[in-house]
Design an enzyme around this catalytic site. Sequence first.
Site, PDB file in Angstrom:
ATOM      1  N   ASP A 176      19.612 -28.364  12.161  1.00 56.00           N
ATOM      2  CA  ASP A 176      19.012 -29.183  13.330  1.00 56.00           C
ATOM      3  C   ASP A 176      18.062 -30.178  12.763  1.00 56.00           C
ATOM      4  O   ASP A 176      16.799 -30.120  12.687  1.00 56.00           O
ATOM      5  CB  ASP A 176      18.077 -28.095  14.074  1.00 56.00           C
ATOM      6  CG  ASP A 176      17.577 -28.931  15.230  1.00 56.00           C
ATOM      7  OD1 ASP A 176      17.656 -30.030  15.542  1.00 56.00           O
ATOM      8  OD2 ASP A 176      16.806 -28.189  16.092  1.00 56.00           O
ATOM      9  N   ASN A 181      11.639 -31.951  12.480  1.00 59.86           N
ATOM     10  CA  ASN A 181      11.912 -30.826  11.674  1.00 59.86           C
ATOM     11  C   ASN A 181      11.605 -31.268  10.106  1.00 59.86           C
ATOM     12  O   ASN A 181      11.873 -30.293   9.429  1.00 59.86           O
ATOM     13  CB  ASN A 181      13.107 -30.028  11.928  1.00 59.86           C
ATOM     14  CG  ASN A 181      12.958 -29.533  13.191  1.00 59.86           C
ATOM     15  OD1 ASN A 181      12.168 -29.125  13.661  1.00 59.86           O
ATOM     16  ND2 ASN A 181      14.567 -29.448  13.708  1.00 59.86           N
ATOM     17  N   ASP A 195      12.446 -25.100  11.030  1.00 67.27           N
ATOM     18  CA  ASP A 195      13.530 -24.783  12.035  1.00 67.27           C
ATOM     19  C   ASP A 195      14.899 -24.770  11.600  1.00 67.27           C
ATOM     20  O   ASP A 195      15.959 -25.482  11.689  1.00 67.27           O
ATOM     21  CB  ASP A 195      13.380 -25.955  12.936  1.00 67.27           C
ATOM     22  CG  ASP A 195      13.846 -25.647  14.318  1.00 67.27           C
ATOM     23  OD1 ASP A 195      13.985 -24.862  14.592  1.00 67.27           O
ATOM     24  OD2 ASP A 195      13.489 -26.662  15.209  1.00 67.27           O
TER      25      ASP A 195
HETATM   26  N1  LIG Z   1       5.189 -23.006   8.726  1.00 65.61           N
HETATM   27  C1  LIG Z   1       4.998 -24.197   9.296  1.00 65.61           C
HETATM   28  N2  LIG Z   1       4.132 -24.938   8.764  1.00 65.61           N
HETATM   29  C2  LIG Z   1       3.941 -26.398   9.189  1.00 65.61           C
HETATM   30  N3  LIG Z   1       4.291 -26.641  10.415  1.00 65.61           N
HETATM   31  C3  LIG Z   1       5.108 -25.842  10.970  1.00 65.61           C
HETATM   32  C4  LIG Z   1       5.444 -24.332  10.526  1.00 65.61           C
HETATM   33  N4  LIG Z   1       6.287 -23.918  11.490  1.00 65.61           N
HETATM   34  C5  LIG Z   1       6.394 -24.863  12.442  1.00 65.61           C
HETATM   35  N5  LIG Z   1       5.615 -25.946  12.524  1.00 65.61           N
HETATM   36  C6  LIG Z   1       5.183 -26.958  13.249  1.00 65.61           C
HETATM   37  O1  LIG Z   1       5.891 -26.663  14.750  1.00 65.61           O
HETATM   38  C7  LIG Z   1       6.891 -27.496  15.066  1.00 65.61           C
HETATM   39  C8  LIG Z   1       7.694 -26.618  15.918  1.00 65.61           C
HETATM   40  O2  LIG Z   1       8.514 -25.668  14.777  1.00 65.61           O
HETATM   41  P1  LIG Z   1       9.875 -25.428  14.980  1.00 65.61           P
HETATM   42  O3  LIG Z   1      10.402 -24.302  13.986  1.00 65.61           O
HETATM   43  O4  LIG Z   1      10.715 -26.668  14.604  1.00 65.61           O
HETATM   44  O5  LIG Z   1      10.017 -24.981  16.528  1.00 65.61           O
HETATM   45  P2  LIG Z   1      11.506 -25.502  17.464  1.00 65.61           P
HETATM   46  O6  LIG Z   1      12.540 -24.587  17.085  1.00 65.61           O
HETATM   47  O7  LIG Z   1      10.785 -25.217  18.828  1.00 65.61           O
HETATM   48  O8  LIG Z   1      11.693 -26.793  17.328  1.00 65.61           O
HETATM   49  C9  LIG Z   1       7.449 -27.833  13.785  1.00 65.61           C
HETATM   50  O9  LIG Z   1       8.176 -29.408  14.182  1.00 65.61           O
HETATM   51  C10 LIG Z   1       6.380 -28.341  12.895  1.00 65.61           C
HETATM   52  O10 LIG Z   1       5.448 -29.381  13.194  1.00 65.61           O
HETATM   53 MG   LIG Z   2      12.011 -28.086  15.723  1.00 65.98          MG
END
Ligand SMILES: Nc1ncnc2c1ncn2[C@@H]1O[C@H](COP(=O)(O)OP(=O)(O)O)[C@@H](O)[C@H]1O
Ligand SMILES: [Mg+2]
Length: 250
Positions: A176, A181, A195
């Site tokens: 993805d 991400n 992600d």
């Molecule tokens: N461990 C982390 N450290 C820093 N930022 C994070 C972390 N996890 C998530 N994020 C932030 O949160 C956002 C959403 O997380 P993500 O896993 O991409 O969720 P989704 O599947 O909804 O896109 C990311 O784009 C990032 O900006």
């Molecule tokens: Mg994401």
Amino acid sequence: MEIAGRPRGPVAIPAVVLDLAAGRDVEAVWRNNLDGITFEIAGRAGLHHVFVKVAATGDDVDLADEARRLGWARSFTPVPEVLDSGRDDEFQWLVTRAVAGTSAVAERWIADPAPAVRAIGEGLRALHDRLPVEACPFDWSIESRVRRAAAKGIHVPESLLEAPPPDDHPVVCHGDACAPNTLLDEDGRFTAHVDLGSLGVADRWADLAVASWSLEWNYGPGWDDLMLDAYGIEPDPARIHFYRRLWDAT
Ligand SMILES: Nc1ncnc2c1ncn2[C@@H]1O[C@H](COP(=O)(O)OP(=O)(O)O)[C@@H](O)[C@H]1O
Ligand SMILES: [Mg+2]
């Protein structure tokens, strides 16, 4: 593609997130196109700064899959450390420790995309170079994606699958690779990926097609070549076309 962003308006905070926060402030930082929400909880006296992704238990996503992939990838390339994941009747959740960097779609990069676009290309190249294909237990091949789609009741048109392009170069794909991400530091350098719920072995164009496409959604048209150049590859229109259609269909 993530038609997603910072939630506007109030967001209900699930009990699991409030428990984890233990009195700290909780901020809803991201809502994805399946209505999953990521919350940020600041660190305090012995409590880590964390992000908590929450989805409905019945949703077409399994955050335990993402936890396994993050755990595997972490020994090779910068991705968040998983602190907890679980589910109850209502919600599933994934708690990760905050990594350095902010999303490549932060406002300052929307206003000045070139550094972010380059960093997305360099970051994707680093990911593909570092993750070992032979040792990877996860699959993101065309067949596996069609199978997973079918399990969710999504039918991929036969016409799309009649003559898929042969692999250019198999790598461990992000799965993805949309702009949000990739995380960047203050100077616009790639720091980490987040992600990884679909991470697996596939042709590198499966990621490149979507990463370049997402630039258009996030920054407007015309950024593809800069990203591909930063990755170190010439555009491959046929593979780009195929993998964008597959992305759409699944
Ligand atoms: N461990 C982390 N450290 C820093 N930022 C994070 C972390 N996890 C998530 N994020 C932030 O949160 C956002 C959403 O997380 P993500 O896993 O991409 O969720 P989704 O599947 O909804 O896109 C990311 O784009 C990032 O900006
Ligand atoms: Mg994401």
